[in-house]
Write a protein that holds these residues in place. Structure first.
Motif, PDB file in Angstrom:
ATOM      1  N   THR A  21       0.830  -1.207   0.000  1.00 62.16           N
ATOM      2  CA  THR A  21       0.000   0.000   0.000  1.00 62.16           C
ATOM      3  C   THR A  21       0.867   1.261   0.000  1.00 62.16           C
ATOM      4  OG1 THR A  21      -1.696  -1.229   1.167  1.00 62.16           O
ATOM      5  CG2 THR A  21      -1.873   1.167   1.231  1.00 62.16           C
ATOM      6  N   ASP A  44      -8.238  -3.865  -1.630  1.00 59.06           N
ATOM      7  CA  ASP A  44      -8.104  -4.508  -0.329  1.00 59.06           C
ATOM      8  C   ASP A  44      -9.226  -4.021   0.589  1.00 59.06           C
ATOM      9  OD1 ASP A  44      -7.388  -5.536   2.094  1.00 59.06           O
ATOM     10  OD2 ASP A  44      -5.291  -4.896   1.998  1.00 59.06           O
ATOM     11  N   ASN A  48      -6.583   0.400   3.530  1.00 60.58           N
ATOM     12  CA  ASN A  48      -5.437   1.256   3.865  1.00 60.58           C
ATOM     13  C   ASN A  48      -5.141   2.295   2.781  1.00 60.58           C
ATOM     14  OD1 ASN A  48      -5.202  -0.282   6.135  1.00 60.58           O
ATOM     15  ND2 ASN A  48      -3.501  -1.510   5.392  1.00 60.58           N
ATOM     16  N   ASP A 130      -3.884  -1.680  -5.752  1.00 60.51           N
ATOM     17  CA  ASP A 130      -3.316  -2.170  -4.488  1.00 60.51           C
ATOM     18  C   ASP A 130      -4.043  -3.457  -4.105  1.00 60.51           C
ATOM     19  OD1 ASP A 130      -1.834  -2.224  -2.113  1.00 60.51           O
ATOM     20  OD2 ASP A 130      -3.359  -1.105  -1.009  1.00 60.51           O
TER      21      ASP A 130
END
Ligand SMILES: Nc1ncnc2c1ncn2[C@@H]1O[C@H](COP(=O)(O)OP(=O)(O)OP(=O)(O)O)[C@@H](O)[C@H]1O
Ligand SMILES: [Mg+2]
Length: 266
Positions: A21, A44, A48, A130
């Motif tokens: 990330t 994700d 994050n 990500d």
């Protein structure tokens, strides 16, 4: 390899906490700083990346799950960040559900690639995805759409074992879904004074120097601070060591992408 705009990078590794990330965010900010229109995609469910640009992960945001499962148009899931040229598709809790739903869809490996091809994404120069820390369906979805798998690696004892599963997945995706998928390792959280780190790095370079970016990202406490502030590192602390390293990585990536787009003699 046919490099078409936008150039898509999936930041992936099944191991948690290797710097995926951090890399996605910093690269997004560095590319945007160069005037390159960049879209980051948070695949994700832990959010994050979404938090990293100051958005609070909440079900109020639409996510990639709405785009893929409910066919929401791209414009309704995109959000601009406070950084010029940098947009994001945030995550929400539905992305966990997406991960499980994908397994029942035929050829889901190419689903994101197909949806991206139908959407108006050509205003973007780069897309950075990500991935969560797994080799499950969400990472497969990202790798099915990507030109490049960007793999952050820490110079630790088990570095090679951790990579085996990912390499196997890349090989199988090249056969099934994405023949041009390339990969590059990025050495992250590197301590050049640590004996173990230098030894493991030597081993990685012995085997894989051509597939490893020359730029290495060192430890930098400003990274944690920038995450807490919800501002990507190169904007939060533009002159800190890791920000300069991420700018050097951006140069290396731009040169790499440029080289891929030059036709090779037959
Ligand atoms: N170069 C660095 N120097 C210092 N700390 C770092 C560095 N890179 C990442 N970190 C810290 O390490 C932790 C893990 O980083 P990050 O969240 O980027 O990893 P990740 O691979 O995305 O993790 P996950 O798999 O859980 O999503 C974070 O707390 C981050 O602040
Ligand atoms: Mg992460």
């Amino acid at each position: 390899m046919n490099v078409s705009k936008p150039y898509i990078m999936a930041v992936c590794h099944q191991k948690g906490g290797v710097g995926k990330t951090t890399t996605a965010l910093a690269l997004g900010a560095c590319l945007a700083e160069r005037g390159l229109h960049t879209l980051m995609v948070d695949l994700d469910p832990s959010g994050n990346l979404t938090n990293g640009v100051g958005l609070m992960q909440a079900t109020a945001y639409k996510s990639i799950a709405d785009y893929l499962l409910v066919s929401e148009p791209l414009q309704s899931i995109l959000r601009q960040t406070t950084i010029p040229n940098l947009d994001i598709i945030p995550t929400n809790q539905d992305v966990s559900g997406l991960g499980s739903s994908l397994y029942s869809l035929a050829q889901y490996e190419t689903l994101l690639y197909r949806r991206f091809s139908q959407s108006e994404l050509d205003t973007y120069d780069f897309i950075i995805i990500d991935c969560p820390p797994s080799l499950g369906s969400l990472t497969i979805l990202a790798l099915g759409a990507a030109h490049l798998a960007l793999i952050p690696v820490q110079c630790e004892y088990y570095a090679f074992q951790a990579l085996e599963g990912l390499f196997k997945l890349i090989r199988s995706l090249r056969i099934k879904a994405n023949p041009d998928l390339a990969y590059r390792l990025l050495i992250s959280m590197y301590d050049r004074r640590g004996l173990l780190h230098t030894r493991v790095l030597e081993r990685i370079l012995e085997k894989m120097s051509k597939a490893t970016f020359e730029t290495r990202i060192g430890f930098d406490s400003k990274i944690r601070e920038s995450q807490m502030a919800g501002v990507p590192l190169p904007v939060y602390a533009p002159n800190t060591r890791a920000a300069l390293q991420f700018r050097a990585l951006t140069d290396e990536i731009l040169a790499y992408v440029q080289a891929q787009s030059i036709p090779q003699p037959a």
